[in-house]
Design an enzyme around this catalytic site. Structure first.
Site, short mmCIF file in Angstrom:
data_model
loop_
_atom_site.label_atom_id
_atom_site.label_comp_id
_atom_site.label_asym_id
_atom_site.label_seq_id
_atom_site.Cartn_x
_atom_site.Cartn_y
_atom_site.Cartn_z
N LYS A 82 0.84 -1.20 0.00
CA LYS A 82 0.00 0.00 0.00
C LYS A 82 0.88 1.25 0.00
CE LYS A 82 -3.90 1.82 2.79
NZ LYS A 82 -4.72 1.56 4.00
N SER A 157 -9.75 1.44 3.24
CA SER A 157 -8.97 2.29 2.36
C SER A 157 -7.92 1.54 1.56
CB SER A 157 -8.26 3.38 3.18
OG SER A 157 -7.30 2.80 4.05
N SER A 181 -9.60 -0.94 7.41
CA SER A 181 -9.11 -0.82 6.04
C SER A 181 -8.43 -2.05 5.45
CB SER A 181 -8.17 0.37 5.91
OG SER A 181 -8.94 1.53 5.82
#
Ligand code: GLN
Length: 488
Positions: A82, A157, A181
């Site tokens: 990420k 997210s 997330s």
């Protein structure tokens, strides 16, 4: 097997093939980049691809293997990370204009460990800006699509990481979880998402959103893969002051265990209105599988659970308003081209650098911390946080694990929820409690509703991850939902 389809295997399958000398790390990488070339235009999971870097790493792994070196589970395995996790020399943008050109001079602790283990970074994945959101729609750069339906969100997210694994664009992916997330996008994309006990995985090098909640976790294709990856992520790190000096042991030992007599609690507040009927049914069907395997299931009540979302948003936004103060165009981040004086430099840089969701959180947090509201908002939320934590601790005296839906619905259409902030925030209802209490939790695929994946959330007491892996693996072996793949 056609080497072109290697991407569709699990991490442990591909590991075995490399170990047996059936394929090289370079061939595995070819397959994954081939897949990325074929589907990435549709999915948009990645912000940066690191092809040169990856091929160099694969070459070195292949050389070491040829020399007869004994390599670990992750050697030569392509992974995604990420884009809020620092990677030395590789852009780390947090999907924000604020950090659009930021190249970290250091590696996050987890990335360093994964690299040492021989895992190969194929690219950095998209996210909601600074990890604030539930859909990956607040990214300043692109909207990642759900591989199961390109008109829908992948969740957030860490939507880019989840979508990359679901679309076989990486064997596993690292993400962060502040209020869900990892688990939410895992649920909506039909993969495993795991968030650890607070402090079990170092946060060093994770760009901070809300430090008392933030944790790094992993997406995996199956439970065995998840256990393998966690073995490399866990461990004390002196560079993170909240790191736990605790030995967790080998998570692979929790696989293939009998779950007879395991005590499972179903908190009724998580099966209430607001949870889609079909989603609820899938979870309860999943629980029945565990019951048939000998687990004892009981309904319980967690009355404070209903305060979890407001508590989470007040505290996390307060922490965010402080953490994000460093991005002022002077110390860190984007600097506006035009300004008259210092004040205007700050105002213009922050106004232009941050997107609207991030600005909203900063304002909410600053307001909650203001002298007028400190006691009524921030302090009160801290008190309720303690009550929620205590309530869970009491539940875990009696139950080994708690099971709930991960997300109240299936994936929504792009744009459908982004206009209604309250609806968006309320969809965190099932996941934020684990962050509030610092306990571990996993989302595991447990079925399909209208052709879209549904995830079941398994939580345990702090440091009880082995129980989660044990239950999840038993469930997976008896259901095999993870074998379904989206058609792309
Ligand atoms: N959806 C939550 C939020 O928007 C959680 C995000 C996260 O876990 N990073 O804050």
């Amino acid at each position: 097997m056609n080497t072109l389809d290697l991407f569709s295997l699990t991490l442990h399958e591909i590991r075995d093939m490399m170990r047996n000398g059936e394929i090289s790390s370079k061939e595995v990488l070819d397959s994954v980049y081939g897949r990325i070339e074929a589907v990435e235009d549709k999915i948009e999971a990645y912000l940066t691809l690191t092809k040169d870097y990856a091929y160099e790493a694969a070459e070195s792994i292949d050389k070491r293997r040829l020399k007869g070196e004994k390599l670990g589970d992750l050697a030569g395995i392509p992974m995604a990370v990420k884009d809020n996790i620092s990677t030395k020399g590789i852009k780390t943008t947090c999907a924000s204009k604020m950090l659009e050109n930021y190249i970290p001079p250091f590696d996050a602790h987890v990335f360093e460990k994964l690299k040492e283990a021989g895992a190969i970074l194929v690219g950095k994945t998209n996210l909601d800006e600074f990890a604030m959101g539930c859909s990956t729609e607040t990214s300043a750069f692109k909207i990642t699509k759900n591989p199961w339906d390109l008109e829908r969100v992948p969740g957030g997210s860490s939507g880019g990481s989840a979508a990359a694994v679901a679309a076989d664009e990486a064997y596993f992916a690292i993400g962060s979880d502040t209020g869900g997330s990892m688990r939410q996008p895992a649920s909506l994309c039909g993969v495993i998402g795991f968030k650890p006990t607070y402090g079990a995985i170092s946060r060093y090098g994770l760009v901070a959103f809300a430090s008392s909640f933030d944790q790094i976790g992993t997406f995996a294709k199956d439970v065995e893969d998840c256990a393998i990856i966690l073995n490399y992520l866990y461990g004390y790190d002196e560079k993170d002051t909240t790191s736990l000096p605790i030995e967790f042991g080998d998570f692979k030992e929790a696989l293939n265990k009998d779950i007879k007599g395991m005590k499972i609690g179903l908190p009724k507040e998580y099966y209430d209105k607001g949870i889609d009927g079909e989603v609820k049914e899938m979870i309860l069907d999943g629980v029945k599988v565990l019951e048939r395997l000998g687990a004892h299931v009981e309904e319980i009540s967690l009355p404070y659970a209903k305060y979890a979302v407001p508590v989470y948003y007040i505290i996390s936004s307060s922490e965010a308003s402080s953490n994000l103060a460093r991005f002022d165009g002077v110390r860190y981040g984007y600097r506006a081209k035009e300004y008259k004086d210092l004040e205007e430099l700050y105002v213009n840089s922050r106004s232009q650098g941050f997107g609207s969701e991030v600005k909203f959180r900063i304002m909410l947090g600053t307001y909650s911390l203001s002298s007028k509201c400190y006691d009524t908002h921030y302090n009160r939320a801290l008190k309720v946080r303690r009550l929620i934590k205590q309530e869970l601790e009491e539940a875990f005296v009696k139950y080994d694990i708690l099971i709930t839906p991960t997300y109240p619905t299936i994936a929504s259409k792009i744009g459908e929820k982004s206009e209604d902030l309250v609806a968006m925030y309320m969809s965190d209802i099932c996941t934020v409690t684990a962050n509030i209490a610092g306990i571990p939790a996993m989302s595991i695929p447990c079925g399909f509703s209208k052709g879209l994946p549904v995830g079941m959330q398994i939580m345990s007491k702090a440091m009880g991850e082995a129980d989660i892996i044990k239950a999840a693996h038993a469930f997976e072996k008896n259901t095999n939902y993870y074998k379904n793949k989206p058609t792309l």
